[in-house]
Structure formats: C-alpha cells, structure tokens
Design an enzyme around this catalytic site. Structure first.
Site, PDB file in Angstrom:
ATOM      1  N   ARG A 106      -9.478   3.565  -5.533  1.00 49.20           N
ATOM      2  CA  ARG A 106      -9.757   1.974  -5.069  1.00 49.20           C
ATOM      3  C   ARG A 106     -10.521   1.695  -3.855  1.00 49.20           C
ATOM      4  O   ARG A 106     -11.111   1.991  -2.614  1.00 49.20           O
ATOM      5  CB  ARG A 106      -7.968   1.521  -4.849  1.00 49.20           C
ATOM      6  CG  ARG A 106      -8.653  -0.275  -4.507  1.00 49.20           C
ATOM      7  CD  ARG A 106      -7.052  -0.516  -4.663  1.00 49.20           C
ATOM      8  NE  ARG A 106      -6.447  -1.117  -3.295  1.00 49.20           N
ATOM      9  CZ  ARG A 106      -5.723  -1.985  -1.963  1.00 49.20           C
ATOM     10  NH1 ARG A 106      -5.513  -2.394  -2.802  1.00 49.20           N
ATOM     11  NH2 ARG A 106      -5.612  -1.531  -0.862  1.00 49.20           N
ATOM     12  N   THR A 110     -14.922  -3.224  -3.201  1.00 50.51           N
ATOM     13  CA  THR A 110     -14.556  -4.161  -4.531  1.00 50.51           C
ATOM     14  C   THR A 110     -13.552  -4.693  -4.661  1.00 50.51           C
ATOM     15  O   THR A 110     -13.093  -5.444  -5.531  1.00 50.51           O
ATOM     16  CB  THR A 110     -15.122  -3.465  -5.337  1.00 50.51           C
ATOM     17  OG1 THR A 110     -15.067  -2.042  -5.638  1.00 50.51           O
ATOM     18  CG2 THR A 110     -16.701  -3.552  -5.805  1.00 50.51           C
ATOM     19  N   ASP A 202       0.835   1.863   3.116  1.00 56.02           N
ATOM     20  CA  ASP A 202       0.397   3.034   2.114  1.00 56.02           C
ATOM     21  C   ASP A 202       1.483   3.474   2.197  1.00 56.02           C
ATOM     22  O   ASP A 202       1.571   4.529   2.781  1.00 56.02           O
ATOM     23  CB  ASP A 202      -1.307   3.307   3.211  1.00 56.02           C
ATOM     24  CG  ASP A 202      -1.444   4.083   1.716  1.00 56.02           C
ATOM     25  OD1 ASP A 202      -2.764   3.750   1.009  1.00 56.02           O
ATOM     26  OD2 ASP A 202      -1.209   5.028   0.859  1.00 56.02           O
ATOM     27  N   ASP A 205       0.515   7.770   2.234  1.00 60.91           N
ATOM     28  CA  ASP A 205       0.063   8.150   2.996  1.00 60.91           C
ATOM     29  C   ASP A 205       1.849   7.869   3.957  1.00 60.91           C
ATOM     30  O   ASP A 205       2.070   8.715   4.969  1.00 60.91           O
ATOM     31  CB  ASP A 205      -0.252   6.580   4.302  1.00 60.91           C
ATOM     32  CG  ASP A 205      -1.794   7.044   4.446  1.00 60.91           C
ATOM     33  OD1 ASP A 205      -2.093   8.297   3.725  1.00 60.91           O
ATOM     34  OD2 ASP A 205      -2.634   6.550   4.668  1.00 60.91           O
TER      35      ASP A 205
HETATM   36  N1  URA Z   1      -1.139   0.297  -1.561  1.00 61.34           N
HETATM   37  C1  URA Z   1       0.009   1.048  -0.851  1.00 61.34           C
HETATM   38  O1  URA Z   1       0.106   2.008  -0.848  1.00 61.34           O
HETATM   39  N2  URA Z   1       0.484  -0.248  -0.533  1.00 61.34           N
HETATM   40  C2  URA Z   1      -0.207  -1.289  -0.174  1.00 61.34           C
HETATM   41  O2  URA Z   1       0.175  -2.375   0.229  1.00 61.34           O
HETATM   42  C3  URA Z   1      -1.363  -1.851  -1.414  1.00 61.34           C
HETATM   43  C4  URA Z   1      -1.548  -1.099  -2.509  1.00 61.34           C
END
Ligand code: URA
Length: 211
Positions: A106, A110, A202, A205
């Site tokens: 991502r 943007t 995330d 992560d």
């Molecule tokens: N991707 C993620 O890992 N967490 C989010 O909250 C949004 C996208």
C-alpha cells in the site's frame, strides 16, 4: 449478521480468540496461533457452498453413494504478506487446495495498491477461488486483487478476512458485488492512515514480530 454479500461469523470461539488477538500485549506466537485457529473456523463458513457429488463406496457392511467434493480443487489466494497467516490454517483443513500469491503493497501517501508479485494456479475459471487477507481496510488492495483474478478467468470467488472496516466492505460491494465476504467482525471505521479502529494494529507486524 448475514446478507448475500457479507457474513459476519459470530461464533463464541472466534469472538473470544479475536479479542485476545486485539490486545496490544498479546505475543507474536500467541497472535499467530490464534489466527491459525480462527482461520480454520472461518474456513468452515467460507467453504459452506462448495459443490458436492457422490461416490459409490463400500463400508464394511454394504455399498453406499457417499458425499464427496465435486469439480476441481479449490484455489486459495493469499494477499502477501498478512494473507499467509490465514492461508496456513486453511491448508491444514484443505490440504489439496491449489495456492496462489498476490503481492501488493500500500502506497502510504495514496493508500492505493501497487503490485509486486502475481502467481496463481491454472484453470481459475473452473475452481472456487478464496482470496485471503486478514484486514479488509480501504478495500483497495482486495478489489485490485480480485480484478486481477477475474482477468485470469476466476468467476466463483469468495473473500475471507478476519476484520473488516465498513469502508472496505462498501468498496468491495461496489467493485465486486458478486464476491461474498466472510469475516469475524466489522469494526467502526478507518483512521487517517487507513488502519482499522479499534482493530488490532498491523496484522503483518503482529504476526511476524516486525515492529
Ligand atoms: N492492515 C493492517 O494490518 N491493519 C489495519 O488496521 C489496516 C490494514
């Protein structure tokens, strides 16, 4: 909650495990293990409409026409890298599934998806294709991944995630109303960085301990 396009699986085991995953102090190992367990419970729901046929078999007592899965092996397509957390558990349940990977990152400015990897099984038009990604946030990556799969012929698609934002569900509904979504929860909203609130942070992560 269930409509044609969205199924939220409210099973108590899923909801309990998801709560532990959301907690910020949950360890990487526990997070990964719970994702694996939830993926198997969600897999049960997302494969509910797999086509069936029968096969003539012999039990120790007599013959019968017994139910078996019909058609080609289904395809699981993981959106890298977080999708792999759902994929691993699903493959334990459906070991003969064919597997594809789509690499999208991502763009932080943007929030649009950029493709860096694409490798999927053959004959997608003849398989049920289940796209897996734990977080349906803006929906941009998911919609783009499904565009790519449709270009390769996929017709019978499902999207499986752990958590969804209303914005992501709406985006998918608009772009791919023919693709049912199965999730464990729809949260409140996205923040300005495109993270789901309250969410779990995330997913990549937390799964791989990279932060
Ligand atoms: N991707 C993620 O890992 N967490 C989010 O909250 C949004 C996208």
């Amino acid at each position: 909650m269930m409509d044609q396009h969205l199924t939220v699986v409210k099973h108590p085991l899923i909801q309990h495990k998801l709560t532990i995953m959301r907690e910020k102090d949950t360890s990487t190992a526990v997070f990964r293990q719970l994702l694996r367990e939830i993926s198997q419970l969600l897999a049960y729901e997302v494969t509910y409409e797999l086509p069936m046929t029968t096969r003539r078999i012999e039990t120790p007592l007599e013959e019968m026409d017994a139910p078996v899965l019909a058609g080609r092996k289904l395809a699981l397509v993981s959106i890298l890298r977080a999708g792999n957390g759902l994929l691993d558990g699903m493959l334990e349940l459906i070991p003969s599934a064919r597997v594809g990977f789509i690499g999208l990152y991502r763009d932080e400015q943007t929030l649009k998806p950029v493709q860096y990897y694409f490798k999927v099984p053959e004959l997608l038009s003849e398989r049920m294709v289940i796209v897996v990604d734990p977080m349906l946030a803006t929906g941009n990556s998911s919609a783009a991944a499904i565009d790519m799969l449709k270009e390769r012929g996929a017709r019978h698609l499902r999207f499986l995630c752990l958590l969804a934002a209303p914005e992501g569900v709406a985006r998918m509904q608009e772009a791919h109303p023919d693709v049912p979504i199965v999730t464990a929860a729809v949260d409140e909203r996205l923040n300005e960085k495109g993270y789901i609130l309250p969410g779990l942070g995330d997913a990549g992560d937390r799964m791989y301990g990279t932060k």
